[in-house]
Enzyme design. Structure first.
Site, PDB file in Angstrom:
ATOM      1  N   ASN A   1      -1.035  -9.191   5.652  1.00  0.00           N
ATOM      2  CA  ASN A   1      -0.408  -8.047   6.321  1.00  0.00           C
ATOM      3  C   ASN A   1      -0.430  -8.153   7.843  1.00  0.00           C
ATOM      4  O   ASN A   1      -1.341  -8.764   8.391  1.00  0.00           O
ATOM      5  CB  ASN A   1      -1.116  -6.754   5.896  1.00  0.00           C
ATOM      6  CG  ASN A   1      -0.594  -6.223   4.584  1.00  0.00           C
ATOM      7  OD1 ASN A   1       0.607  -6.242   4.343  1.00  0.00           O
ATOM      8  ND2 ASN A   1      -1.484  -5.757   3.730  1.00  0.00           N
TER       9      ASN A   1
ATOM     10  N   THR B   1      -8.382  -3.771  -0.627  1.00  0.00           N
ATOM     11  CA  THR B   1      -7.625  -3.788  -1.878  1.00  0.00           C
ATOM     12  C   THR B   1      -7.608  -5.224  -2.389  1.00  0.00           C
ATOM     13  O   THR B   1      -7.620  -6.163  -1.602  1.00  0.00           O
ATOM     14  CB  THR B   1      -6.177  -3.296  -1.685  1.00  0.00           C
ATOM     15  OG1 THR B   1      -5.494  -4.181  -0.787  1.00  0.00           O
ATOM     16  CG2 THR B   1      -6.137  -1.888  -1.128  1.00  0.00           C
TER      17      THR B   1
ATOM     18  N   HIS C   1       6.868  -2.846   3.618  1.00  0.00           N
ATOM     19  CA  HIS C   1       5.700  -2.661   2.757  1.00  0.00           C
ATOM     20  C   HIS C   1       4.729  -1.742   3.485  1.00  0.00           C
ATOM     21  O   HIS C   1       4.156  -2.106   4.500  1.00  0.00           O
ATOM     22  CB  HIS C   1       5.026  -4.010   2.478  1.00  0.00           C
ATOM     23  CG  HIS C   1       3.660  -3.891   1.864  1.00  0.00           C
ATOM     24  ND1 HIS C   1       3.426  -3.199   0.699  1.00  0.00           N
ATOM     25  CD2 HIS C   1       2.448  -4.376   2.261  1.00  0.00           C
ATOM     26  CE1 HIS C   1       2.139  -3.273   0.398  1.00  0.00           C
ATOM     27  NE2 HIS C   1       1.520  -3.972   1.340  1.00  0.00           N
TER      28      HIS C   1
ATOM     29  N   ARG D   1      -8.712  -8.951   8.117  1.00  0.00           N
ATOM     30  CA  ARG D   1      -8.663  -7.873   7.132  1.00  0.00           C
ATOM     31  C   ARG D   1      -8.306  -6.548   7.780  1.00  0.00           C
ATOM     32  O   ARG D   1      -8.772  -6.222   8.864  1.00  0.00           O
ATOM     33  CB  ARG D   1     -10.008  -7.759   6.413  1.00  0.00           C
ATOM     34  CG  ARG D   1     -10.020  -6.707   5.319  1.00  0.00           C
ATOM     35  CD  ARG D   1     -11.384  -6.544   4.692  1.00  0.00           C
ATOM     36  NE  ARG D   1     -11.735  -7.661   3.836  1.00  0.00           N
ATOM     37  CZ  ARG D   1     -12.911  -7.773   3.212  1.00  0.00           C
ATOM     38  NH1 ARG D   1     -13.841  -6.841   3.388  1.00  0.00           N
ATOM     39  NH2 ARG D   1     -13.164  -8.810   2.440  1.00  0.00           N
TER      40      ARG D   1
ATOM     41  N   ARG E   1      -0.971  -1.415   9.153  1.00  0.00           N
ATOM     42  CA  ARG E   1      -0.708  -2.840   8.946  1.00  0.00           C
ATOM     43  C   ARG E   1      -0.137  -3.482  10.206  1.00  0.00           C
ATOM     44  O   ARG E   1      -0.384  -4.643  10.503  1.00  0.00           O
ATOM     45  CB  ARG E   1       0.254  -3.023   7.775  1.00  0.00           C
ATOM     46  CG  ARG E   1      -0.350  -2.674   6.418  1.00  0.00           C
ATOM     47  CD  ARG E   1       0.676  -2.829   5.303  1.00  0.00           C
ATOM     48  NE  ARG E   1       0.097  -2.527   3.987  1.00  0.00           N
ATOM     49  CZ  ARG E   1       0.097  -1.335   3.429  1.00  0.00           C
ATOM     50  NH1 ARG E   1       0.620  -0.303   4.076  1.00  0.00           N
ATOM     51  NH2 ARG E   1      -0.424  -1.145   2.237  1.00  0.00           N
TER      52      ARG E   1
ATOM     53  N   ARG F   1       3.062   0.642  -7.802  1.00  0.00           N
ATOM     54  CA  ARG F   1       2.291   1.879  -7.608  1.00  0.00           C
ATOM     55  C   ARG F   1       3.167   3.096  -7.913  1.00  0.00           C
ATOM     56  O   ARG F   1       2.728   4.052  -8.560  1.00  0.00           O
ATOM     57  CB  ARG F   1       1.773   1.952  -6.167  1.00  0.00           C
ATOM     58  CG  ARG F   1       0.602   1.021  -5.875  1.00  0.00           C
ATOM     59  CD  ARG F   1       0.276   0.973  -4.388  1.00  0.00           C
ATOM     60  NE  ARG F   1      -0.984   0.263  -4.126  1.00  0.00           N
ATOM     61  CZ  ARG F   1      -1.258  -0.391  -3.012  1.00  0.00           C
ATOM     62  NH1 ARG F   1      -0.360  -0.436  -2.032  1.00  0.00           N
ATOM     63  NH2 ARG F   1      -2.421  -1.004  -2.856  1.00  0.00           N
TER      64      ARG F   1
END
Length: 333
Positions: free
Chosen positions: A139, A249, A194, A100, A107, A170
C-alpha cells in the site's frame, strides 16, 4: 559398497533439474506476504514457491516452517533468499514488501517510504524474471502499481494491483450478512481507489440477477431508509478497525491475492476488480491506476469490462484519479 540410497532406488532417468513451469515468487515475508504464500500453497498453484526479504533470519525461518509442512502440501519446492537470483524464471511475482501501515495512517501517507523500497525491488525482479506478471499488493497499492509499471518498463497488462478485489470481497460479505445469503451469491462491485475513496457501484448490486436498486430505488443514497450506504462505509473502515484490533491485516488480503493468482496461473479468464492503467476510461486523462473489472489470464490483464456508471460514480472516480495524480507527480524515483 553402495550407499543405502543406491540399494533402495534404481535411477532410470537422470534428473537434469528442469526449471519450474509454474513458479511464484512472494517478495516480503511479513504478515501479508506469508498469508499470501500460505493461501497459494493451499490452492496448489505453483510447482515452486520462492520467498524474498531483506531480513535473513526471519526469511529462513519462514521457509523452514513451510518446508516442514511439505507432507501436507503439493508444492514440491519451497526456496528463499535475500538474493533475487532465487526468483529466476517466475511466472508471477507478488510484491508485498513495504513499510507497514500504522493505526490511523491513511494508505496514501505511506507513499514515498514505499517508493524508495520499490526502487530496489522492481529492477531485481525484472532482471531475473523479465517475462513475469507483476502483482502489487503493498500500500498504497494504486500508486505503487503505477511506480512498479514505470520502474519495470513492463507493458501495462503485466503490471496489476490487487486493488479493490478485497474491497469487493468485504462488500459482498457485509451484503450477505445483511441479507442472510452467502457472499458468493451476493454480487456487487467496488471500484476506484483501494481504500478511502473507493466507489460502490450500487446499480450492479444483485442476488440471483435481481437488482437491489430495482427493489429499493434509494439504495446507497442518503434517502435510503435501510441505510445501505453504511455497508460501503464499513468496507472503508474495516481495514482500520482490524489494524486497531490486531495490529495489521493479513488473512483476507492473503486469500484475495491467492484468488487472483489462481485466475492468472490457470488462465481462467475470470473478471476481477483490480488496479490497472485507466487513462482514456471514465474521463481519466492521466497515467493513474485504479480498479475496474478486468479479465485476467496467464498474460495478465487481457480485457477491461466497460461498466455503465452513473454520473456521480464517474465523478467520484475522476476525483480519485485527480488525488492520485497529485501525489504521483510529486514522487521521486
Amino acid at each position: 559398497m553402495s550407499c543405502m540410497k543406491e540399494q533402495l532406488i534404481i535411477n532410470i532417468l537422470k534428473d537434469e533439474h528442469a526449471p519450474a513451469q509454474n513458479k511464484i515468487t512472494v517478495v516480503g515475508v511479513g504478515a501479508v506476504g506469508m498469508a499470501c504464500a500460505m493461501s497459494i500453497l493451499m490452492k496448489d498453484l505453483a510447482d515452486e514457491l520462492a520467498l524474498v526479504d531483506v531480513i535473513e533470519d526471519k526469511l529462513k525461518g519462514e521457509m523452514m516452517d513451510l518446508q516442514h509442512g511439505s507432507l501436507f502440501l503439493r508444492t514440491p519446492k519451497i526456496v528463499s533468499g535475500k538474493d533475487y537470483s532465487v526468483t529466476a524464471n517466475s511466472k508471477l511475482v507478488i510484491v508485498t514488501a513495504g513499510a507497514r501501515q500504522q493505526e490511523g495512517e491513511s494508505r496514501l501517507n505511506l507513499v514515498q517510504r514505499n517508493v524508495n523500497i520499490f526502487k530496489f525491488i522492481i529492477p531485481n525482479v525484472v532482471k531475473y524474471s523479465p517475462d513475469a506478471t507483476l502483482l502489487v499488493v503493498s500500500n498504497p497499492v494504486d500508486v505503487l502499481t503505477y511506480v512498479a509499471w514505470k520502474i519495470s518498463g513492463f507493458p501495462k497488462h503485466r503490471v496489476i494491483g490487487s486493488g479493490c478485489n478485497l474491497d469487493s470481497a468485504r462488500f459482498r460479505y457485509l451484503m450477505g450478512e445483511k441479507l442472510g445469503v452467502h457472499a458468493q451469491s451476493c454480487h456487487g462491485w467496488v471500484v476506484g481507489e483501494h481504500g478511502d475513496s473507493s466507489v460502490p457501484v450500487w446499480s450492479g448490486v444483485n442476488v440471483a440477477g435481481v437488482s437491489l436498486q430495482t427493489l429499493n430505488p434509494e439504495l446507497g443514497t442518503d434517502a435510503d431508509k435501510e441505510n445501505w450506504k453504511e455497508v460501503h462505509k464499513q468496507v472503508v473502515e474495516s481495514a482500520y478497525e482490524v489494524i486497531k484490533l490486531k495490529g495489521y491485516t493479513s488473512w483476507a488480503i492473503g486469500l484475495s491475492v491467492a484468488d487472483l493468482a489462481e485466475t492468472i496461473m490457470k488462465n481462467l479468464r475470470r473478471v476481477h476488480p483490480v488496479s490497472t492503467k485507466v487513462k482514456g476510461l471514465y474521463g481519466v486523462h492521466e497515467d493513474v491506476f485504479l480498479s475496474v473489472p478486468c479479465v485476467l489470464g496467464n498474460q495478465g490483464i487481457t480485457d477491461v469490462v466497460k461498466m455503465t456508471l452513473k454520473p456521480e460514480e464517474e465523478d467520484r472516480l475522476r476525483k480519485s484519479s485527480d488525488t492520485l495524480w497529485g501525489i504521483q507527480k510529486e514522487l521521486h524515483f
